[in-house]
Design a protein around this motif. Structure first.
Motif, PDB file in Angstrom:
ATOM      1  N   VAL A 143       0.752  -1.083  -0.221  1.00 35.82           N
ATOM      2  CA  VAL A 143      -0.013   0.021  -0.192  1.00 35.82           C
ATOM      3  C   VAL A 143       0.964   1.302  -0.112  1.00 35.82           C
ATOM      4  N   VAL A 144       0.545   2.273  -0.861  1.00 35.80           N
ATOM      5  CA  VAL A 144       1.358   3.336  -0.906  1.00 35.80           C
ATOM      6  C   VAL A 144       0.687   4.481  -0.517  1.00 35.80           C
ATOM      7  N   ARG A 145       0.807   5.058   0.227  1.00 39.09           N
ATOM      8  CA  ARG A 145      -0.040   6.423   0.750  1.00 39.09           C
ATOM      9  C   ARG A 145       0.731   7.620   0.249  1.00 39.09           C
ATOM     10  N   ARG A 146      -0.162   8.358  -0.371  1.00 39.73           N
ATOM     11  CA  ARG A 146       0.289   9.727  -0.953  1.00 39.73           C
ATOM     12  C   ARG A 146      -0.151  10.836  -0.238  1.00 39.73           C
ATOM     13  N   ALA A 147       0.209  11.755   0.020  1.00 37.90           N
ATOM     14  CA  ALA A 147      -0.554  13.095   0.782  1.00 37.90           C
ATOM     15  C   ALA A 147      -1.343  13.717  -0.441  1.00 37.90           C
ATOM     16  N   TRP A 148      -2.317  14.516  -0.219  1.00 33.59           N
ATOM     17  CA  TRP A 148      -3.036  15.488  -0.858  1.00 33.59           C
ATOM     18  C   TRP A 148      -2.390  16.506  -1.135  1.00 33.59           C
ATOM     19  N   SER A 149      -2.058  16.993  -2.225  1.00 36.41           N
ATOM     20  CA  SER A 149      -1.394  18.285  -2.424  1.00 36.41           C
ATOM     21  C   SER A 149      -2.499  19.353  -2.924  1.00 36.41           C
ATOM     22  N   LYS A 150      -2.242  20.503  -2.588  1.00 36.43           N
ATOM     23  CA  LYS A 150      -3.112  21.832  -2.894  1.00 36.43           C
ATOM     24  C   LYS A 150      -3.726  21.448  -4.358  1.00 36.43           C
TER      25      LYS A 150
END
Length: 58
Positions: free
Chosen positions: A7-14
């Motif tokens: 599982v790769v979690r990516r932060a939400w960008s603007k």
């Protein structure tokens, strides 16, 4: 035994949030928005709810 998919979690960008808002305003469906953001429909729905964005298509 089969290998588990990591599982790769990516932060939400603007930019991701901006895209989410504009597509939701254009009444694109959850699946279409999720595909364009390369995220799951569940993650897209959760983030929309967290920011008070309606994903209603009607």
């Amino acid at each position: 035994m089969a290998k588990k998919k990591k599982v790769v979690r990516r932060a939400w960008s603007k930019e991701d949030l901006r895209t989410l808002k504009t597509m939701a305003k254009a009444k694109a469906g959850v699946a279409k928005i999720a595909k364009s953001l390369k995220r799951t429909p569940g993650a897209t729905s959760v983030m929309a709810a967290k920011h008070g964005i309606s994903l209603s298509t009607t």
